[in-house]
Design a protein around this motif. Sequence first.
Motif, mmCIF file in Angstrom:
data_model
loop_
_atom_site.group_PDB
_atom_site.id
_atom_site.type_symbol
_atom_site.label_atom_id
_atom_site.label_comp_id
_atom_site.label_asym_id
_atom_site.label_seq_id
_atom_site.Cartn_x
_atom_site.Cartn_y
_atom_site.Cartn_z
ATOM 1 N N GLN A 135 0.799 -1.203 -0.125
ATOM 2 C CA GLN A 135 -0.058 0.042 0.156
ATOM 3 C C GLN A 135 0.784 1.172 0.016
ATOM 4 O OE1 GLN A 135 -3.480 0.644 -0.017
ATOM 5 N NE2 GLN A 135 -3.049 2.940 0.201
ATOM 6 N N THR A 137 2.135 4.960 0.514
ATOM 7 C CA THR A 137 2.234 5.877 1.832
ATOM 8 C C THR A 137 2.414 7.174 1.581
ATOM 9 O OG1 THR A 137 4.015 5.028 2.702
ATOM 10 C CG2 THR A 137 1.879 3.866 3.352
ATOM 11 N N VAL A 182 -1.890 7.472 7.179
ATOM 12 C CA VAL A 182 -1.522 6.146 6.387
ATOM 13 C C VAL A 182 -1.245 4.937 7.236
ATOM 14 C CG1 VAL A 182 -0.668 7.610 4.667
ATOM 15 C CG2 VAL A 182 0.956 6.513 6.217
ATOM 16 N N LEU A 186 -3.079 1.233 6.629
ATOM 17 C CA LEU A 186 -2.064 0.061 6.614
ATOM 18 C C LEU A 186 -2.664 -0.974 7.510
ATOM 19 C CD1 LEU A 186 1.374 1.438 6.610
ATOM 20 C CD2 LEU A 186 0.346 0.210 4.713
ATOM 21 N N ILE A 200 5.385 -0.373 2.210
ATOM 22 C CA ILE A 200 4.924 0.777 2.330
ATOM 23 C C ILE A 200 4.939 1.619 1.165
ATOM 24 C CG2 ILE A 200 5.150 0.413 4.963
ATOM 25 C CD1 ILE A 200 7.562 2.597 4.892
ATOM 26 N N VAL A 233 6.354 5.871 9.296
ATOM 27 C CA VAL A 233 5.331 5.127 9.090
ATOM 28 C C VAL A 233 5.755 3.590 9.264
ATOM 29 C CG1 VAL A 233 4.324 4.058 6.878
ATOM 30 C CG2 VAL A 233 4.754 6.810 7.075
#
Length: 563
Positions: A135, A137, A182, A186, A200, A233
């Motif tokens: 995904q 980010t 984000v 996730l 990520i 992240v």
Amino acid sequence: MPAQGYRLRTSADGVAIAHADAAGLRYALATLDQLRAGRDFETTSYTVEDSPDFAVRGFMLDISRDRVPTRRTLARWVEVLDLARVNCLELYTEHTYRFRGHQVVWQDASALSAADLQWLDALCAARGIELVCNQNTLGHMERWLKHPEHAKRSENEDGFTMRGRHRPPSTVEPSPENAAFVGELLEDVAANFRTRRINIGADEPWELGTGKSAQRAEEVGLGTVYWEYVTAVMQPWLDRGWTVEFWADVFGDHPELMDKVPAGAIPVVWQYDSPALLGDVIDAAGGQVQEWRSQGLDVTALRDGFRDRAKLLLEAGVPFWVAPGASNWNALLGRFDNAVGNMVDAAEVGLENGAQGYLNTSWGDHGHWDPPSVAFGPVLFGGAVSWALEANRDLDVAAVLDERLLLDPTGTTGEVLVRAGRITRQLGAPVLNASPLCMVLRDPDDVAEWAVPSREALLAAREVLRGCLEDLRAAQPAAADGDVVVRELTQALRLSDLAARVFLARSADGAIEAAAAAGLLTELDALLEEQRACWLLRSQPGGLADSLAEFAPLRHALLRAAS
């Protein structure tokens, strides 16, 4: 015995298998099945010892620009990966998962549900394939940032300029608030996967340091701004014992970051053009090198492909994975020669430096016009060279396609896929990350001179295209999707022939001749209807309108010329 390795012996006394682990047993049994299919199995004794070059042999499929596969198509991909001994599948998502509380973002995209991912996760697990969440980010967040409720997350809320064109916002501001946001995304999607590894993204943040983060970048440096955000992240996942992949395009340009990779984090170095193509582009000494340089990419510094792309990481001894590409995107029929050269280069550099992971990629830039079957051959080849480079660098991909995947006794379908995929190189106009035939269909008014093939090359390409279409009529693929492969490949060949004729209809100043425009326009409209039908054979309806809209500049140019 190495991980995933096995030793298989057959004789008149029976079969003996030694294996390092469950994966090794799986591959040993698959090899045994292949041997048993041979007519001489009962009279021949075999000893096979085998283990992979790369522990992780992955494939990443873009399902966000704009194709979202049906379950049937996803199941077919699992079969392809199983045949290629690929043991990891990543589905690249931006907005194509049904994130809770964010329906406005995904409601028109035919986004995958939690049930879809859990079904696919189980299907992959049964084949010894790890399904991994991928995904984005940081960059490529335009499908989020275009909505009023998320617009303020943008680095530049008014957008940015690239290649002389104004573009909508695509990069989120690298702030703690956005890192937390984000992170919630996730958490939502990753709950559907049984693995403890996640990708990520964080690639191509075009606007980073040019808007809201400009002052911070001035104070501490762009690399630090990037790394502070990426660390925020991924740290929660690392703290829980997860492995976190991230694209290394920004990271790999900042020597000050080389000693900052925490345990469990994996920079993934991507490079999608082969050293041979890079050399051709550089030697051509045209405007293409300058155009890429204006976007921040010095092509001349990448002549040696992955070796140059990962230069700082190599010098610092930072472990990394390699990520070549299937070369299907921005090329209706693919760029087969480039894919092979790119994948071999990735395997060579990865093996020389002890890389544990090899992630082959299939992107969907500019509408994902290419049909899935165009990537079948490159994906099989990527799996082969990541398992055993020296044994497979000269693999007959067409034969594997026909004999093992498409089941065509005439030996036609796979051969046509490979032959058609070589047309791009035969055009004699070397272009990075695209085929000239796809570029002219996207916008005939925006094709640079260095991307225009000669008249002789275009006429020769049309001969090859006609030959492929003629041969395809005799194809007899017995695979469950054999009829789909023939139909979608026929469509891609016809669109490519249209592209060649658009080039041939352009005058010296690039204008399309009026006499040809009307006929081309009529044919384009019919081809777009077939493109719609072929799309729905493999993909969900969400994204189809956006994909077809990418043909609008061509249609407008033909209308203008015809009138």
